[in-house]
Scaffold this active site. Structure first.
Site, PDB file in Angstrom:
ATOM      1  N   TYR A   1      27.032 -16.126  32.473  1.00 54.78           N
ATOM      2  CA  TYR A   1      25.891 -16.006  33.375  1.00 54.78           C
ATOM      3  C   TYR A   1      25.320 -17.407  33.573  1.00 54.78           C
ATOM      4  O   TYR A   1      24.596 -17.925  32.733  1.00 54.78           O
ATOM      5  CB  TYR A   1      24.818 -15.088  32.802  1.00 54.78           C
ATOM      6  CG  TYR A   1      25.263 -13.672  32.509  1.00 54.78           C
ATOM      7  CD1 TYR A   1      26.419 -13.140  33.069  1.00 54.78           C
ATOM      8  CD2 TYR A   1      24.519 -12.857  31.652  1.00 54.78           C
ATOM      9  CE1 TYR A   1      26.815 -11.837  32.783  1.00 54.78           C
ATOM     10  CE2 TYR A   1      24.908 -11.560  31.375  1.00 54.78           C
ATOM     11  CZ  TYR A   1      26.060 -11.059  31.936  1.00 54.78           C
ATOM     12  OH  TYR A   1      26.440  -9.773  31.643  1.00 54.78           O
TER      13      TYR A   1
ATOM     14  N   PHE B   1      24.519  -1.825  34.406  1.00 53.10           N
ATOM     15  CA  PHE B   1      24.133  -1.149  35.648  1.00 53.10           C
ATOM     16  C   PHE B   1      23.481   0.196  35.336  1.00 53.10           C
ATOM     17  O   PHE B   1      23.842   1.225  35.909  1.00 53.10           O
ATOM     18  CB  PHE B   1      25.325  -0.935  36.581  1.00 53.10           C
ATOM     19  CG  PHE B   1      25.663  -2.122  37.443  1.00 53.10           C
ATOM     20  CD1 PHE B   1      24.963  -3.309  37.346  1.00 53.10           C
ATOM     21  CD2 PHE B   1      26.686  -2.041  38.370  1.00 53.10           C
ATOM     22  CE1 PHE B   1      25.285  -4.403  38.136  1.00 53.10           C
ATOM     23  CE2 PHE B   1      27.018  -3.126  39.168  1.00 53.10           C
ATOM     24  CZ  PHE B   1      26.318  -4.314  39.047  1.00 53.10           C
ATOM     25  N   PRO B   2      22.511   0.245  34.407  1.00 54.03           N
ATOM     26  CA  PRO B   2      21.898   1.537  34.068  1.00 54.03           C
ATOM     27  C   PRO B   2      21.140   2.153  35.243  1.00 54.03           C
ATOM     28  O   PRO B   2      20.882   3.360  35.239  1.00 54.03           O
ATOM     29  CB  PRO B   2      20.941   1.169  32.929  1.00 54.03           C
ATOM     30  CG  PRO B   2      20.613  -0.267  33.152  1.00 54.03           C
ATOM     31  CD  PRO B   2      21.883  -0.875  33.678  1.00 54.03           C
ATOM     32  N   LEU B   3      20.803   1.332  36.240  1.00 49.16           N
ATOM     33  CA  LEU B   3      20.116   1.839  37.432  1.00 49.16           C
ATOM     34  C   LEU B   3      21.027   1.807  38.651  1.00 49.16           C
ATOM     35  O   LEU B   3      20.567   1.836  39.787  1.00 49.16           O
ATOM     36  CB  LEU B   3      18.846   1.013  37.702  1.00 49.16           C
ATOM     37  CG  LEU B   3      17.820   1.020  36.572  1.00 49.16           C
ATOM     38  CD1 LEU B   3      16.638   0.121  36.914  1.00 49.16           C
ATOM     39  CD2 LEU B   3      17.335   2.441  36.291  1.00 49.16           C
ATOM     40  N   GLY B   4      22.338   1.748  38.420  1.00 44.94           N
ATOM     41  CA  GLY B   4      23.262   1.706  39.540  1.00 44.94           C
ATOM     42  C   GLY B   4      23.272   0.339  40.193  1.00 44.94           C
ATOM     43  O   GLY B   4      22.774  -0.640  39.647  1.00 44.94           O
TER      44      GLY B   4
ATOM     45  N   GLY C   1      21.798  -0.527  43.103  1.00 45.77           N
ATOM     46  CA  GLY C   1      20.797  -0.573  44.157  1.00 45.77           C
ATOM     47  C   GLY C   1      20.568   0.767  44.818  1.00 45.77           C
ATOM     48  O   GLY C   1      19.426   1.208  44.988  1.00 45.77           O
TER      49      GLY C   1
END
Length: 311
Positions: free
Chosen positions: A65, A221-224, A226
């Protein structure tokens, strides 16, 4: 063997690191495409410090990162680190540039698990973070061209040298339960980090394996990507009935899904950070769960899945 928990809000890594189940994923505190430094360093510092103020005890980063910039901004913001804070970083994944995770169809990654390279990257992370030992170090992606025993063997050697406290393994997009079983033959694996969220449950078998074998399961990506929490999210109606935001509902579902889940939602917004930290207060009943399943039925909201390659 089951994951050791001290309460519904906490989880234990290995036998000795006890942390809250909502941590923070620092990846987005970098430049566009997760490349280079974050354009507003003061803001990045304020977000990290506020996360710790709000009770975050687990921060997830990686050497790629930036590369390196993310680890260095964590050091700038938080060093000397609070005693209870566990920093997880990862190595073994090469980046080509800022577009490799941002353009549809161009999510290419290059695993590199050669022992000499992994040793170098652990040393770089120690220097970037300003620590003598890394709390949790994860193999970022399994290199298909290097025996897994050699990849994990390098990390096990560095653990014996006192430079790594615990070892984990990460997937791009996922480590299968078969790979987890194989990894356990070569190292004491305390955590696995896979793509997983309420809309993309491809990793169910790996999550169940982790829970049975005392490993923490860290969904990335626990919230997808977007569309799961955007303005047109199909979860909006259920969230309103639960008195929660869509992101809180998605995180609460992950906490409900298994006591092994350790969440790392990432954000550059102080408001969203505070909102995410309140997800543990959301309780879900059977009717809520049925409505959630119905809302994401069909798999149309699955996050795009990166391509693992070597070359």
């Amino acid at each position: 063997m089951s994951v050791l928990t001290t309460s519904p809000d906490r989880i234990r890594l290995g036998s000795d690191l006890d942390v809250g189940r909502i941590g923070y994923g620092a990846m987005h505190l970098t430049g566009p495409g997760m490349w280079g430094p974050y354009p507003d360093p003061a803001r990045a510092v304020s977000v990290l410090r506020r996360a710790v103020d709000l009770g975050v005890e687990f921060i997830d980063t990686a050497d790629c990162y930036g590369p390196g910039d993310n680890e260095r901004i964590i050091r700038e913001a938080l060093h000397p680190y609070p005693e209870q804070l566990v920093i997880c970083t990862k190595g073994g994944l090469l980046r080509r540039g800022p577009s490799d995770w941002t353009l549809p169809g161009q999510e290419y990654i290059t695993p590199l698990g050669r022992p000499a390279y992994l040793r170098q990257q652990v040393e770089m992370s120690l220097r970037n973070l300003g620590v003598e030992r890394i709390g949790l170090y994860q193999l970022h992606s399994i290199d298909p061209l290097v025996p897994l025993a050699e990849q994990l063997g390098a990390l096990t050697e560095m653990r014996a040298e006192g430079k790594i406290h615990h070892i984990g393994i990460s997937g791009q997009p996922e480590v299968t339960h078969e790979e987890l079983s194989q990894a356990g033959e070569h190292a004491d694996i305390v955590a696995v980090e896979n793509l997983y969220n309420v809309a993309d449950r491809t990793g169910d078998a790996a999550l169940d394996y982790a829970e049975r074998n005392g490993m923490a399961f860290i969904p990335w990506f626990p919230l997808g990507h977007g569309q799961l929490v955007g303005p047109r999210s199909p979860l909006a109606g259920v969230a309103a009935q639960c008195g929660a935001s869509v992101s809180q509902l998605a995180l609460a579902w992950l906490l409900w899904r298994s006591p092994a889940t350790l969440l790392i939602p990432g954000t550059t917004s102080l408001a969203h950070l505070e909102e995410n930290m309140k997800a543990a207060r959301i309780s879900l009943n059977e009717d809520d769960l049925r409505l959630i399943d119905a809302a994401v039925a069909g798999g149309t909201l699955a996050a795009r899945r990166p391509v693992r390659e070597r070359g």
